[in-house]
Enzyme design. Sequence first.
Site, mmCIF file in Angstrom:
data_model
loop_
_atom_site.group_PDB
_atom_site.id
_atom_site.type_symbol
_atom_site.label_atom_id
_atom_site.label_comp_id
_atom_site.label_asym_id
_atom_site.label_seq_id
_atom_site.Cartn_x
_atom_site.Cartn_y
_atom_site.Cartn_z
ATOM 1 N N GLY A 56 -0.278 -5.218 0.492
ATOM 2 C CA GLY A 56 -1.405 -5.188 -0.423
ATOM 3 C C GLY A 56 -1.120 -5.898 -1.726
ATOM 4 C CD GLU B 30 -3.873 -7.512 2.270
ATOM 5 O OE1 GLU B 30 -4.456 -7.736 3.336
ATOM 6 O OE2 GLU B 30 -3.601 -6.355 1.863
ATOM 7 C CB ALA C 286 -0.902 0.003 1.223
ATOM 8 C CD GLU D 250 0.306 -5.949 5.504
ATOM 9 O OE1 GLU D 250 -0.358 -5.967 4.455
ATOM 10 O OE2 GLU D 250 0.995 -6.928 5.884
#
Length: 261
Positions: free
Chosen positions: A112, A115, A69, A135
């Site tokens: 991300g 993911e 992210a 994270e």
Amino acid sequence: MTAEDTLVTRSEIRSNGVAVVRIHRPEAKNALNTEVRQCLAETFQALAEDVRVRVIVLTGNEKYFVAGADIRELAEAGPTEMHLRHNERLWEAIGRCPKPVIAAVQGYALGGGCELAMHCDLIIASNKARFGQPEVKLGIMPGAGGTQRLMRAVGKFQALRMLMTGCLVNAQEALAMGLVSEMVEDSQTLSRALELAGEMALLPPLALEQIKEVALAGADLPLEAALMLERKAFQLLFDTKDKQEGVAAFFEKRQANYCGE
């Protein structure tokens, strides 16, 4: 600089029914900001409705699938702001796409990015690829399915090792633990994904759609309910033109030509 240079995602539809979506934000290591997420959602929604498209390949560049992210968008955000962004709606366009989606992963797929790859149905990984959910090292945790999809993909002990340490795993480890479908030489990553997509594009679209829907939905159901769902989808396909074409091609010893009906 042209308009094409400013796009954060690019897509093309090839003549064989394969659509290629490429994340293009090289100056930020393909980090996912709001603009990228929105572009991906809009692209997948359009491709899901496009009758020309049978299979989708999602990729980044040679060094980064997605580095994670965009930390700059997270740095000053509070819980209410994060809630109001409703990023889950943007992810759903990918996770709920009825058509097969193949991730071609080169370089880093972190946070991300990992993911995002797990939102796809198959992952073709370069032998130089690296996966991770780091994270925790920022004082937060995955928020787009990292804890849930990873646990379902690789099991409790490997998932928690990645989630609770933030460690990176190489492609060989990812293949061994079941996080990726295939590992190939780095230079062959996209070509192998396109080859596989081309093979799948020749198969009956309705059968592929039903297989994907039943497999994903059934994974969270009790076995008897999942078997019933499978049985109903199996029976439904017997009313399709593609079932008739597939059987006819088998007996006539020829290549089937599926129409998606």
